[in-house]
Enzyme design. Structure first.
Site, short mmCIF file in Angstrom:
data_model
loop_
_atom_site.label_atom_id
_atom_site.label_comp_id
_atom_site.label_asym_id
_atom_site.label_seq_id
_atom_site.Cartn_x
_atom_site.Cartn_y
_atom_site.Cartn_z
N TYR A 77 -10.48 0.69 11.17
CA TYR A 77 -11.72 1.01 10.46
C TYR A 77 -12.16 0.00 9.42
O TYR A 77 -13.19 0.15 8.81
CB TYR A 77 -11.63 2.41 9.82
N LYS A 78 -11.36 -1.05 9.17
CA LYS A 78 -11.78 -2.02 8.15
C LYS A 78 -12.53 -3.16 8.84
O LYS A 78 -13.67 -2.99 9.25
CB LYS A 78 -10.56 -2.54 7.38
N PHE B 150 0.86 -1.18 0.00
CA PHE B 150 0.00 0.00 0.00
C PHE B 150 0.90 1.24 0.00
O PHE B 150 1.94 1.25 0.66
CB PHE B 150 -0.91 -0.01 1.24
N ARG C 126 -13.38 -4.32 -6.35
CA ARG C 126 -12.95 -5.01 -5.14
C ARG C 126 -14.15 -5.20 -4.21
O ARG C 126 -14.81 -4.23 -3.82
CB ARG C 126 -11.87 -4.17 -4.46
C1 LIG Z 1 -2.29 -2.02 3.94
C2 LIG Z 1 -2.68 -0.63 4.31
N1 LIG Z 1 -1.86 0.09 5.10
C3 LIG Z 1 -2.22 1.34 5.48
C4 LIG Z 1 -3.39 1.92 5.05
C5 LIG Z 1 -3.83 3.30 5.41
O1 LIG Z 1 -3.16 3.89 6.46
P1 LIG Z 1 -3.86 5.05 7.29
O2 LIG Z 1 -4.75 4.37 8.29
O3 LIG Z 1 -2.74 5.79 7.89
O4 LIG Z 1 -4.66 5.87 6.36
C6 LIG Z 1 -4.26 1.18 4.24
C7 LIG Z 1 -5.53 1.80 3.77
O5 LIG Z 1 -6.32 1.27 3.08
C8 LIG Z 1 -3.89 -0.11 3.86
O6 LIG Z 1 -4.69 -0.81 3.06
#
Ligand SMILES: Cc1ncc(COP(=O)(O)O)c(C=O)c1O
Length: 413
Positions: free
Chosen positions: A224-225, A127, A373
């Protein structure tokens, strides 16, 4: 053909041991929500807790709530609740800040624990925030970043392992939904004396993770996921206890001080995971996340994983029968052992199709340029939801009932 799929969905839903858990979520009538891997749905436990926190705790009890309602310990208490879902014994996980901040903390701490090793290794497909932050930590700590695909990592470590300070990967490829082998890659890192950092954003709450048992050094993830803590929910950081005497965090905020209320001139880190606290914790979001996590009460993550595989397996079957003839290509692996809790399908008009689905009550997202997705949250998704999504997608595509426009830059999908 669709009748067979309907019968199968009926059977799988009727025999689903987690079916009752759906009532722990407030999903709008008529909406099929397949975006839990981007923003989890609202758990029913959250609104009454927030009502109480706002009106009674904040509105009436005011500042004394830091003690009387134990706001002060919330980052550690919520951290432990998340720890229980990722195989971490208490005292190793803190909740707060964003995943990006926690990544910076974990990567910096790991680099400092291996001062003589010049390489930070990360996934070229990681990411973006993980890649950007690896570059920053490399620059600030005078290290080089190497981007190595997970499949090539063991060979890379065989050759350059003694140069590597830390490997930073995710168990889940966020585009394709392919699972990487946390156990094997952690072992490979340890064999050469490197540390292992895992980004659990797409794994925490979606499948069992065994951080302690696998000897993972650091982990981060978002709230949040699949944890359903709400938009912008606090993230988390795990640091294995064996590092607690020696690790240094880069953001020496006052709440991570050994005596935060001593207001001393110099920073002395708190013992253990508490030093990863930074500033005043976001209490409203932390307590919303704490309430959200009660959706997992009495739920075995092995059951979550089994149902997730059943849902994604069923989705792939629907995709093969209904969507392949319409030009969709399944990107998510068919093999259950390397399949995460999402199904990604490739189609050149991904953006327009996702908009058309949403207009008819099926919410999913896309990853540019051409991936649709669909995230399945096993706590609240049914096989019928999956069938509804696949059938609608087939109908929209075959009727050409969508706008074949590309995604506008800046659009959240
Ligand atoms: C693997 C991964 N890391 C980090 C993040 C996002 O990080 P943050 O919570 O700082 O926005 C995401 C967001 O979708 C993600 O999929």
């Amino acid at each position: 053909m669709t009748q067979q799929l309907t019968d199968l969905a009926d059977h799988l839903d009727a025999t689903d041991p987690l079916a009752h858990v759906r009532d722990r979520f407030l999903l709008p009538e008529g909406v099929v929500y397949l975006d839990g891997n981007s923003l989890g749905p609202l758990p029913a436990a959250v609104p009454p807790v927030l009502e109480d926190v706002v009106h009674r705790q904040w509105g009436t009890d005011l500042i004394r709530s830091w003690n009387t309602h134990d706001w002060w310990q919330a980052p550690l208490r919520v951290g432990d609740a998340i720890g229980a879902l990722i195989g971490a014994a208490p005292g190793q996980t803190v909740a707060g800040d964003s995943t990006s901040v926690q990544l910076f903390t974990a990567l910096s701490a790991a680099a400092e624990l291996r001062p003589d090793r010049p390489l930070l290794v990360t996934d070229p497909e990681h990411f973006p925030t993980d890649r950007y932050l690896a570059d920053s930590v490399g620059r600030l700590h005078g290290r080089q970043v190497r981007r190595v695909a997970p499949a090539d990592l063991p060979e890379f470590l065989d050759e350059h392992g003694d140069q590597v300070a830390v490997i930073s990967y995710s168990p889940v490829d966020f585009r394709s939904g392919e699972l990487h082998d946390v156990a094997a890659l952690t072992r490979a890192a340890h064999r050469v004396g490197a540390l292992a950092l895992w980004d659990l954003c797409h794994a925490a709450g979606a499948m069992p993770v065994h951080l302690d048992d696998l000897g993972v050094d650091f982990a981060v993830g978002c709230g949040y996921k699949f944890l359903s803590g709400g938009p912008g929910a606090p993230a988390f950081l795990y640091a294995a206890e064996r590092h607690h005497d020696s690790w240094r965090t880069p953001l020496s905020g006052w709440t991570g001080h050994a005596e935060p209320f001593g207001l001393q001139a110099d920073y002395v880190p708190a013992p253990g995971i508490a030093r990863a606290r930074i500033g005043t914790p976001p209490i409203l979001s932390l307590l919303a996340l704490e309430a959200a996590l009660t959706a997992f009460d009495g739920v075995d993550l092995a059951q979550v994983r089994a149902k997730s595989l059943s849902l994604t397996g069923f989705f792939l079957r629907c995709a093969e029968e209904l969507l392949a003839p319409e030009g969709f290509e399944a990107v998510t692996p068919a093999e259950p052992e390397i399949r995460a809790s999402q199904v990604s399908l490739r189609h050149p008009h991904a953006y327009g199709l996702i908009q058309a689905l949403a207009a008819q009550g099926v919410v999913a997202d896309m990853r540019a340029p051409d991936i649709l997705r669909f995230g399945v949250n096993a706590l609240c998704t049914s096989h019928h939801d999956v069938l509804t999504a696949a059938t609608l997608l087939q109908r929209i595509t075959s009727a050409g009932d969508y706008d074949p426009v590309p995604q506008e830059p800046g659009t959240v999908t």
